[in-house]
Structures are given as structure tokens and as C-alpha cells.
Design an enzyme around this catalytic site. Sequence first.
Site, mmCIF file in Angstrom:
data_model
loop_
_atom_site.group_PDB
_atom_site.id
_atom_site.type_symbol
_atom_site.label_atom_id
_atom_site.label_comp_id
_atom_site.label_asym_id
_atom_site.label_seq_id
_atom_site.Cartn_x
_atom_site.Cartn_y
_atom_site.Cartn_z
ATOM 1 N N HIS A 101 3.954 3.773 -3.033
ATOM 2 C CA HIS A 101 3.118 4.893 -2.604
ATOM 3 C C HIS A 101 2.042 4.378 -1.654
ATOM 4 O O HIS A 101 1.362 3.394 -1.957
ATOM 5 C CB HIS A 101 2.448 5.563 -3.810
ATOM 6 C CG HIS A 101 1.370 6.544 -3.417
ATOM 7 N ND1 HIS A 101 0.048 6.393 -3.784
ATOM 8 C CD2 HIS A 101 1.427 7.679 -2.673
ATOM 9 C CE1 HIS A 101 -0.660 7.401 -3.287
ATOM 10 N NE2 HIS A 101 0.156 8.193 -2.619
ATOM 11 N N SER A 102 1.900 5.002 -0.486
ATOM 12 C CA SER A 102 0.816 4.716 0.449
ATOM 13 C C SER A 102 0.803 3.239 0.830
ATOM 14 O O SER A 102 1.762 2.745 1.432
ATOM 15 C CB SER A 102 -0.512 5.170 -0.170
ATOM 16 O OG SER A 102 -1.542 5.213 0.778
#
Length: 284
Positions: A101-102
Site C-alpha cells: 500500500h502506498s
Amino acid sequence: MSAQVEEIRLTLGHIELAAHLFGPADGLPVIALHGWLDNANSFARLAPQLKGLRIVALDLAGHGYSEHRPVGASYALADYAHDVLRVAEQLGWERFGLLGHSLGAIISVQLAGALPERVSHLALIDGVIPPTLSEQDAAERLGLALQAQLRLESKRKSVYPTLEEGVEARMKGMVAVSREAAELLAQRGLMPVPGGYSWRSDSRLTLPSPTRLNQDQAMAFVKRIACPAYLVVAADGMLARHTELLEQLPFEQVTLPGGHHLHLNDAEGAALVADCFNRFFGIP
């Protein structure tokens, strides 16, 4: 998949990392990497819903219960990739999937591009490549980073009189999250200090990076990826507005409702992401 989670520690020689372990021992090996200033609890809603996977959700160096890097060291993307590779080596995983994520998605793309033979699956949530910079701005970028390093020595971390105030500060952070998400992140992120509570994360994580890739260099990692890849774009997140970048990616993509932390903010978002990734990994 069982919702049970096991807390583990991984001693890599140069650093010790904390992690959550999910799923059956014979499941497909996957290393999960959270976003900037988050921790392994970023996957607390999502991981229990993913079927047939053996997930090691790390606290990246400088985050959560993991150690901080030594004095004088920094938090470069290549160093994170090295940490992940050392984790795989310790676990005996010659090939493994990555769930990011990210910031964790960016690290995943770089590792999968650098060593395509090691990565079997690439599952990404609202992140692909790092912010890029044109060559002519490189010197100015380094100057700003060096000045920020000097200023950091005189700064002190924020102290919140109560846990609740620490949670509220995370809710209103640079990337806002729901109360439930902030509370989950606070479980591994807030620690008692004189006068109240402070976030465990290393203050050096807030420093600007001294160097950045240009666009062609960043995309070179994407082009070398050899495994199946699936990207979840948050409709109200960071990637949705970068349509030109999204059109260049050779990944299967889906846009889902929600913000940057759609997999953590609420049960509905986590279920939508889980449904996509269960189909992607294709394990009955």
C-alpha cells in the site's frame, strides 16, 4: 482463512523487524508492506479476508515495533527493498508475492523490477512509483534535504496528553484516515512518554529524500516486472488523478470507492479490496 494473527520478530543482522503473520503455513508466501508512517496494522482488516496466503505483514524499519536505522543512516527505497529481500531469505522463500500500500506499493514495484525472478505476484493499493524529479532540479533537491537534516536535530516529537488526542492527530494527518483506522494504527504506533503519548516512528521518516528518480528511471522498474500485477486505485486517493501514468501501466487495474486507506478505513472497503485480490491470487 483464519482471522488469527501471530506476532513475530525477524532478526536480519543489520536490523530487527516486527511483523504480523497471517494464514496457513502452506499458503502462498506473501510479504505485505504498509504505507509511510503506518505499520503492520494497515492490513488488520484486509489480511484475514485473503484466502490461501501465508502473509508476513511487516512493520517497516523506523515504523511500529521495528527498530530504527542506526544514527547517520537514512530510509532510502533501496534499503527497504534490501530489508524485504532479507526477510524472504530468512523465511526460505525463493519466490514470494508482494502486497503493498502506498510507500509499500512503491517498494514492491522497485523490488519486483530489480529482481523479477524472485516475485510471483504483485498486489498494489494506491501506489506504483515514487514522486519523480527532472534532472535539472537534482542539486536544489539535495540542498533542501541537507538543510532539513540539520533542522531536525533541534525538533522534538509531538506529545499528546491522552491516547485519544494522539488518535485524533492521526485522523487529521497529511493523509486523513477514519477513527477506526487511526485506532488500529495507534495500537502499534503510539507509545507512552513523559507527559503523555508520542508516535514511535523515526523522526527521520519525515525528511525529504535527497535524490529522486526521473520519470524514465521510475518507469524502468515497471517495465522489468515479469509477474502478474494488479493495482487497486482509490477513487478519492492519490493515484486516481494521474490518468496519464495509469494509462502507461501494464497492470490489471480497478478503481474502487474510498480514500487512500480504503483497505483500512472501514469494513466495506476492506471487503471490496479482498474480493479483488482473492480473484487475482486465484486460490480456491
